[in-house]
Design an enzyme around this catalytic site. Sequence first.
Site, PDB file in Angstrom:
ATOM      1  N   SER A  71       0.811  -1.215   0.000  1.00 54.41           N
ATOM      2  CA  SER A  71       0.000   0.000   0.000  1.00 54.41           C
ATOM      3  C   SER A  71       0.852   1.275   0.000  1.00 54.41           C
ATOM      4  O   SER A  71       1.853   1.363   0.705  1.00 54.41           O
ATOM      5  CB  SER A  71      -0.884  -0.005   1.254  1.00 54.41           C
ATOM      6  OG  SER A  71      -1.641   1.174   1.307  1.00 54.41           O
ATOM      7  N   THR A  74       8.689   0.153  -1.392  1.00 57.89           N
ATOM      8  CA  THR A  74       9.537   1.212  -1.931  1.00 57.89           C
ATOM      9  C   THR A  74      10.301   0.816  -3.193  1.00 57.89           C
ATOM     10  O   THR A  74      10.526   1.639  -4.070  1.00 57.89           O
ATOM     11  CB  THR A  74      10.522   1.656  -0.828  1.00 57.89           C
ATOM     12  OG1 THR A  74       9.762   1.987   0.334  1.00 57.89           O
ATOM     13  CG2 THR A  74      11.321   2.865  -1.245  1.00 57.89           C
ATOM     14  N   ASN A 101       9.072   8.989   4.580  1.00 60.69           N
ATOM     15  CA  ASN A 101       7.933   9.692   4.004  1.00 60.69           C
ATOM     16  C   ASN A 101       6.978  10.133   5.091  1.00 60.69           C
ATOM     17  O   ASN A 101       6.885   9.529   6.153  1.00 60.69           O
ATOM     18  CB  ASN A 101       7.216   8.838   2.949  1.00 60.69           C
ATOM     19  CG  ASN A 101       6.118   7.973   3.527  1.00 60.69           C
ATOM     20  OD1 ASN A 101       4.990   8.439   3.749  1.00 60.69           O
ATOM     21  ND2 ASN A 101       6.432   6.719   3.805  1.00 60.69           N
ATOM     22  N   LYS A 122      -3.652   2.049  -2.277  1.00 60.15           N
ATOM     23  CA  LYS A 122      -3.371   3.181  -1.405  1.00 60.15           C
ATOM     24  C   LYS A 122      -4.244   3.220  -0.138  1.00 60.15           C
ATOM     25  O   LYS A 122      -5.405   2.840  -0.195  1.00 60.15           O
ATOM     26  CB  LYS A 122      -3.717   4.405  -2.245  1.00 60.15           C
ATOM     27  CG  LYS A 122      -2.835   5.576  -2.104  1.00 60.15           C
ATOM     28  CD  LYS A 122      -3.434   6.723  -2.875  1.00 60.15           C
ATOM     29  CE  LYS A 122      -3.131   6.655  -4.320  1.00 60.15           C
ATOM     30  NZ  LYS A 122      -2.544   7.581  -5.077  1.00 60.15           N
ATOM     31  N   GLY A 123      -3.703   3.708   0.949  1.00 63.85           N
ATOM     32  CA  GLY A 123      -4.472   3.861   2.181  1.00 63.85           C
ATOM     33  C   GLY A 123      -5.730   4.693   1.916  1.00 63.85           C
ATOM     34  O   GLY A 123      -5.650   5.779   1.352  1.00 63.85           O
ATOM     35  N   CYS A 161      -2.135   4.179  12.053  1.00 58.72           N
ATOM     36  CA  CYS A 161      -2.611   5.565  12.004  1.00 58.72           C
ATOM     37  C   CYS A 161      -2.811   6.119  13.412  1.00 58.72           C
ATOM     38  O   CYS A 161      -3.189   5.387  14.325  1.00 58.72           O
ATOM     39  CB  CYS A 161      -3.948   5.653  11.292  1.00 58.72           C
ATOM     40  SG  CYS A 161      -4.043   4.705   9.805  1.00 58.72           S
ATOM     41  N   GLY A 184       1.042  11.325   4.962  1.00 57.44           N
ATOM     42  CA  GLY A 184      -0.119  11.652   5.793  1.00 57.44           C
ATOM     43  C   GLY A 184      -1.433  11.199   5.180  1.00 57.44           C
ATOM     44  O   GLY A 184      -2.451  11.868   5.293  1.00 57.44           O
TER      45      GLY A 184
END
Lengths: 270, 303
Positions: B21, B266, B69, B45-46, B130, B72
């Site tokens: 993700s 990555t 990174n 993606k989140g 999170c 956010g």
Amino acid sequence: MKKYISDWTVKENVCTHSCCLLKLRLDEEEQTIFPDFIPGQFVQVLVENSPSTFLRRPISVHFADKSKRELWLLIQAIGEGTRKLSELKPGEKLNLIYPLGRGFTVPKKNENIDLQINSDKKLLLIGGGVGVAPLFYLACCLLKSGYRPDFLFGARSKDHFFNIQAFEKIGKLYLTTEDGTCGEKGFVTQHSILKSTKYDFVYTCGPKPMMQAVAKYARQNDIPCEVSLENTMACGIGVCLCCVEKTKKGNSCVCTEGPVFNINQLLWQI
Amino acid sequence: MADLNSQIGKLNFKNPVITASGTFGYGIEYADFIDLSGLGGIVVKGTTLHPREGNDYPRMVETPSGMLNAVGLQNKGVDYFISDIYPNIKDMDTNVMVNVSGSTVEDYLACTEKINDLEKIPAIELNISCPNVKQGGMAFGTSSKSAAEVVKAVRKVYHKTLIVKLSPNVTDITEIARTVEAEGADAVSLINTLLGMAIDAEKRKPVLSTLTGGLSGPCVKPVALRMVYQTYKAIKIPIIGMGGISNQEDAIEFLLAGATAVQIGTYNFIDPTVSVKIVDGINEYLDRHGFQSVKELVGGLIS
Ligand SMILES: Cc1cc2nc3c(=O)[nH]c(=O)nc-3n(C[C@H](O)[C@H](O)[C@H](O)COP(=O)(O)OP(=O)(O)OC[C@H]3O[C@@H](n4cnc5c(N)ncnc54)[C@H](O)[C@@H]3O)c2cc1C
Ligand SMILES: Cc1cc2nc3c(=O)[nH]c(=O)nc-3n(C[C@H](O)[C@H](O)[C@H](O)COP(=O)(O)O)c2cc1C
Ligand code: FES
């Protein structure tokens, strides 16, 4: 635009003390298609992978010639990665991801009315430092479309200009240096040409403070202006969301929605 | 050719290689480079209940053999995902999973329920790294209590495969893994990014706008491998291992440490084709060592 990843061969690497002009060739055997690069687009270069050059380096298209399958990069060695690129020898291979990003607006011939500029109108390309890199290919494409642009370049001193002989062959060249060793003394936005000539479109690439000053000049004089940003990047293909710039649409990825933006899209306080 | 099929919960993966993700977009971004159907799965993606703008630039800095990174969780929210993304990815011939993120238990739940309605999403990966805004911003995944709370709530409403992604920023990851297992997770994935920092000495300032960020890439691999190994000893549900994988050897090391499958993060940025190369590499390794199935490798360290 379809993206590719493949090896290119270094044909030539011409270095001066300030920069290197790296000429690459896409081998015929590589079955890959040579794309129609748009000026302002960039490539993601894989520098020989070492702990300090882990990520790819984004480098602008300085020139592209489809018939010769050649791509030129103009590189300023400011760190480990760009230094390694500047030391490449003919015959060595370089792996690139390309073509990336959205480029400059090049008005097509006969479509002038839509874009509100035509070949009688005056285009100015403003560059600072290695920011002149994408402007050369832009100038070549403008020329093909029937526009002869002017150039205004700034540097710290006379030894800090990049490959300006090539630009001189295309259009009028105006220079500023901070120490006055060449051209007018001061910053690009202080050059007298900006007062004596009314430009119809300005394109710029260089250090952010310079581009912001140019954007301010353009806004004050109601001139359409495109800037090419150099935010730091990880992926270059719009997946990591690391390269964002604040725009009217929120945080936009410079690698996919830029690097070229119209200043009206940005939220710069100018 | 060995059998690469891997099983996580009720779900079969055609091979154990999944993309991580936040590093693979929605998969479509990589379609020019690889045949996505060659992957075991893709974690998109989140995704959060509401749209998020993410943190200010600079959000990224390169570090030795890795990067920090602080994106956010920028995303356009689950409704946008359902209306604009899902139709384009639902027919991909691989397991497409959604990484569900949130800042309250209620948000996680609401987001999960919406994803639950999507027929072609066979699993979610619950990102408990999170910050929990109601508990002073400590990540859900850093205490057993808050991890249990969110997993329990989500498990009640979600009956497909539930993968819980663990944070490495804890004293004992096996404790959180056991808690999550007890609350009914089908699998755990680890590790998320390690909390780190970068400073610009010349400017005497932190590099990231958020001061700290998440470290990923080859530099984290030994830490990730150790955590996978420890977790394998501690729980019975399958583990999806990740952290710094850049080639088939790395992937095989994670399988040997106890991972049933691996994720590639990555390194997709360096080589967008690395994931499918790893599938081929694992296959070649299995043949060379005379294994019939990749399952024989899982936890297969010789003592
Ligand atoms: C779209 C785009 C196009 C570019 N085109 C060119 C080009 O045509 N020619 C060229 O020479 N360079 C270009 N650059 C900049 C180039 O990518 C960086 O100089 C390079 O990545 C630095 O790598 P390094 O390993 O040499 O330096 P590093 O060791 O990574 O960095 C050295 C120093 O430069 C700073 N730095 C690194 N990257 C950037 C960046 N993107 N912007 C500002 N500062 C940075 C670092 O903070 C550090 O202080 C471009 C950048 C972008 C985003
Ligand atoms: C730019 C970036 C964004 C990420 N976004 C998320 C995310 O949204 N949700 C999540 O659970 N993990 C996210 N991660 C963590 C990765 O999925 C992975 O757990 C971590 O990077 C370790 O693996 P790697 O070293 O192979 O990258 C992100 C990582 C990176 C580098
Ligand atoms: S560099 Fe990854 S999104 Fe732009």
